[in-house]
Scaffold this active site. Sequence first.
Site, PDB file in Angstrom:
ATOM      1  N   HIS A   1       0.980   4.927   6.981  1.00  0.00           N
ATOM      2  CA  HIS A   1       1.512   5.501   5.748  1.00  0.00           C
ATOM      3  C   HIS A   1       2.017   6.927   5.939  1.00  0.00           C
ATOM      4  O   HIS A   1       1.327   7.753   6.536  1.00  0.00           O
ATOM      5  CB  HIS A   1       0.436   5.468   4.664  1.00  0.00           C
ATOM      6  CG  HIS A   1      -0.111   4.101   4.428  1.00  0.00           C
ATOM      7  ND1 HIS A   1      -1.265   3.643   5.032  1.00  0.00           N
ATOM      8  CD2 HIS A   1       0.357   3.078   3.672  1.00  0.00           C
ATOM      9  CE1 HIS A   1      -1.494   2.394   4.656  1.00  0.00           C
ATOM     10  NE2 HIS A   1      -0.534   2.032   3.829  1.00  0.00           N
TER      11      HIS A   1
ATOM     12  N   SER B   1       0.801  -1.224   0.000  1.00  0.00           N
ATOM     13  CA  SER B   1       0.000   0.000   0.000  1.00  0.00           C
ATOM     14  C   SER B   1       0.834   1.274   0.000  1.00  0.00           C
ATOM     15  O   SER B   1       0.307   2.348  -0.283  1.00  0.00           O
ATOM     16  CB  SER B   1      -0.938   0.003   1.212  1.00  0.00           C
ATOM     17  OG  SER B   1      -0.207  -0.155   2.418  1.00  0.00           O
TER      18      SER B   1
ATOM     19  N   ASP C   1      -1.686   8.529   8.067  1.00  0.00           N
ATOM     20  CA  ASP C   1      -2.481   7.670   8.933  1.00  0.00           C
ATOM     21  C   ASP C   1      -1.516   6.889   9.825  1.00  0.00           C
ATOM     22  O   ASP C   1      -0.361   7.265   9.958  1.00  0.00           O
ATOM     23  CB  ASP C   1      -3.439   6.780   8.132  1.00  0.00           C
ATOM     24  CG  ASP C   1      -2.723   5.803   7.200  1.00  0.00           C
ATOM     25  OD1 ASP C   1      -1.519   5.542   7.399  1.00  0.00           O
ATOM     26  OD2 ASP C   1      -3.375   5.288   6.267  1.00  0.00           O
TER      27      ASP C   1
END
Length: 332
Positions: free
Chosen positions: A308, A54, A305
């Site tokens: 990340h 991600s 977040d």
Amino acid sequence: MRSHQTHSSSALSFIFFFFLLFISFSLSTSKLEPSKHKPTRKQSFSSILVFGDSTVDPGNNNFINTIFKCNFPPYGIDFKNKIPTGRFCNGRLVTDFIERVIDIPSQLEYFREYKRKLEKKMGKDKMEKHIGEALFCVSAGTNDFVINYFLLPIRRKTFTIEAYQQFVISNLKQFIQGLWKEGARNIIVAGVPPIGCLPIVITLFSSEALTNRRCIDWFSDVAKNYNILLQKELGFMQMNLAHLGSKIFYFDIYNPLSEIIHDYQKFGFEEVSSGCCGSGYLETSFLCNPKSYVCPNTSAYVFFDSIHPSEKTYFNIFRTLRPVYDSIFGCI
């Protein structure tokens, strides 16, 4: 440190996945810009093909049947018109910045499908030339350790941490060899970041998660030792394949991010141990959503977040890696 309200959240378990993308980055933001000067290049690339988790996904996860998505606000809040693209970030990723400065086991099957589509459009010879001149970026390992080993118990029952490091490297080596057999010749492989400094890791594994949110050195040491092993393995691969025209190189993500985290004020950050979204302790993906609190200044946060980095952090990492990239691929 942060002063906004704290929201209750539950611990997450994630499915490890890879993404394949053909980058076509068209969104713009005025907050951060790499140098507009384009150096003379000895080598250009037909495209960038990125395989990873991600941290490098530009939105392919939008099309995968999973609840772990981010194609909704506040993700993308710093893009023009605040469009959430599916990037787990408030803006751009390292791979987006790389794209701006160059010309432009299931994962491999996606890649083969991509090649078949290219062959139909441009013919076999042009397709093979296109693939041979493409830049391949591989970023994986963070979820393997944080989620599949430390959070979920199955791997820990089967492997010691040393054996698991070798297991991950062996799988990654097979993946890179598969890319090579499919025609990849320019490959950069990113190491694992200091995982002991990720806000979610501090929250889940620190005995002082609420009172003293420091990095957990043991977790980061696991990443550091893995990176050493990975770098050696990639060196061997490059040595064995260099005469066939390969360029396989290691990109150090650990040290640039570690420097930012441990000297964050020097880089203009104000908060390092929690993310900008929600409480910043656990929120990511669907727990970071349109109803979540969002910090008023994303550029003040190292992390957007709980996992990340923010766009500003990605840009600083890119700026550190730029000279390495230039020296490897012939920019002068």
